[in-house]
Scaffold this active site. Structure first.
Site, PDB file in Angstrom:
ATOM      1  N   PRO A 113      40.301  23.299   0.408  1.00  0.00           N
ATOM      2  CA  PRO A 113      39.737  24.425  -0.350  1.00  0.00           C
ATOM      3  C   PRO A 113      39.539  24.121  -1.838  1.00  0.00           C
ATOM      4  O   PRO A 113      40.395  23.508  -2.485  1.00  0.00           O
ATOM      5  CB  PRO A 113      40.777  25.531  -0.145  1.00  0.00           C
ATOM      6  CG  PRO A 113      41.379  25.228   1.189  1.00  0.00           C
ATOM      7  CD  PRO A 113      41.438  23.722   1.252  1.00  0.00           C
ATOM      8  N   CYS A 114      38.392  24.585  -2.361  1.00  0.00           N
ATOM      9  CA  CYS A 114      38.061  24.305  -3.761  1.00  0.00           C
ATOM     10  C   CYS A 114      38.425  25.423  -4.742  1.00  0.00           C
ATOM     11  O   CYS A 114      38.504  25.151  -5.946  1.00  0.00           O
ATOM     12  CB  CYS A 114      36.578  23.968  -3.893  1.00  0.00           C
ATOM     13  SG  CYS A 114      35.467  25.344  -3.476  1.00  0.00           S
TER      14      CYS A 114
END
Length: 397
Positions: free
Chosen positions: A54-55
């Site tokens: 996840p960013c």
């Protein structure tokens, strides 16, 4: 986690795998950090462990909570290397992870991989350099076992970049749109980064205000995603309609994200979720370029590459190597900082967001610092990530 993304993966990657005499679907749905979903010990000594974790913990558009974000799985993914022992690791994330804010986080990752006897290197790659018609900078980490690492060479950019209109003009003109020729001329440029949004923020549009302005310069209306290409007589700049041009369909967005001819893929779900899946993806041509470079290294092809040891955060490095309380004067001497005490405190403030940092006064009244525990989730059963994750599960994407 997301049921629509899960269905897309299962549609494109059918079949099962046998683990301990039990057949399981190749694609599993759930929290990857849950051992019931993914047990790293089941995949010992695979050639490559790869992921796009996840960013939101690192994105410039967010709060950059890093190790304090319940969605952060970067440090956790690195820990799996010692359990899986792959020949190579590839992780990718947003450009925000390359900024000074996360220099200590990056150094922790490099040091941890070195402890596992892997040689690791970060590189910022722009998708447009690999045949994708948008900028889309991605920060990529590649780590390899020592015997293979000396053969790894980052992929070289392609000779000619692909523009937006070159990639999708056939889709844009599928209904015989009379304005196509002018649009091809207007959109004969590299596009801005496609922004997929998340369940917390962002719907089916092409990003924040700055991105929308950039798309308008390519005669693209970024205020939403179209259901179909423009009709034959469609007009976009009239007395009642001042849109800069047509909206993109999800099929067009997929092309711009790199799903060009040769990369067949089916996206499932309604328009907004299809767009979100596409917009949050790692472009296939970039993945292929990096993967091919890794494969060549695993085959020991080409000349041996020499690389220098990276030092992303000199203050973190000094604190970690010396251990205990380290006076500011000792940090200044060893870290070779240009701006003296002011730079130490600035870097300590950044480190304090991802690590527990203790400050104490020495006998002469100056400050000393001790590097404490890394705050990130790396698999701890009692980590606060679990409660936050449980509370926000429906919003995580």
């Amino acid at each position: 986690m997301d049921s629509n993304a899960f269905e897309t993966l299962r549609t494109n990657i059918p079949g099962s795998i046998e683990i301990d005499d039990e057949k399981r679907d190749i694609v599993q749905q759930g929290d990857v950090a849950n051992p019931a979903i993914f047990n790293p010990e089941d995949h010992r000594e695979v050639a490559l462990l790869a992921g796009g974790v996840p960013c939101p913990p690192f994105t410039i558009a967010g709060k950059q909570l890093g190790a304090n974000d319940e969605r952060d799985l970067f440090a956790w993914a690195v820990e799996q290397v010692d359990k899986v022992r792959p020949r190579a690791l590839m992780l990718e994330n947003v450009r925000g992870l390359s900024l000074p804010r996360f220099s200590g986080y990056r150094q922790y990752v490099l040091d941890r991989l070195a402890e596992f006897k892997y040689v690791a290197e970060w590189r910022l790659l722009n998708a447009c350099d690999f045949g994708v018609p948008q900028l889309r900078p991605r920060f990529v980490l590649v780590a390899m076992q020592e015997d293979d690492a000396k053969y790894f060479k980052w992929p070289e950019p392609v000779a000619e970049q692909l523009t937006v209109s070159a990639a999708i003009h056939d889709l844009m003109g599928a209904n015989g749109w009379e304005g196509l020729d002018q649009w091809i001329e207007d959109a004969d440029k590299i596009g801005p980064t496609i922004v997929g949004g998340s369940k917390k923020h962002g719907g089916a549009d092409l990003g924040p205000t700055r991105a929308k302005r950039a798309w308008a310069e390519l005669s693209v209306d970024a205020m939403g995603v179209a259901d179909a290409p423009p009709a034959r007589d469609a007009k976009f700049k009239t007395e009642t309609n001042q849109a800069p041009g047509p909206k993109l369909t999800t099929e067009m967005v997929a092309r711009i994200q790199g799903w060009l001819p040769g990369y067949e893929w089916t996206f499932t779900g309604r328009k907004t979720t299809r767009y979100r899946q596409i917009g949050n993806a790692f472009p296939p041509p970039v993945a292929e370029a990096v993967g091919s470079a890794i494969l060549k290294a695993l085959k020991h092809e080409g000349a041996v590459v020499s690389r220098e040891t990276s030092n992303h955060d000199p203050v973190y490095k000094v604190l970690r190597e010396l251990g205990g309380l380290v006076p500011a004067s000792e940090i200044l001497k060893r870290a070779d900082l240009r701006n003296g005490l002011a730079e130490i405190e600035e870097r300590i403030t950044q480190l304090d967001r991802d690590f527990i940092i203790e400050r104490e006064l020495t006998s002469d009244g100056s400050l000393a610092y001790r590097l404490g525990e890394f705050k990130a989730f790396i698999g701890q059963a009692n980590h606060e990530r679990h409660e936050k994750f449980s509370q926000n599960r429906s919003k995580i994407s």
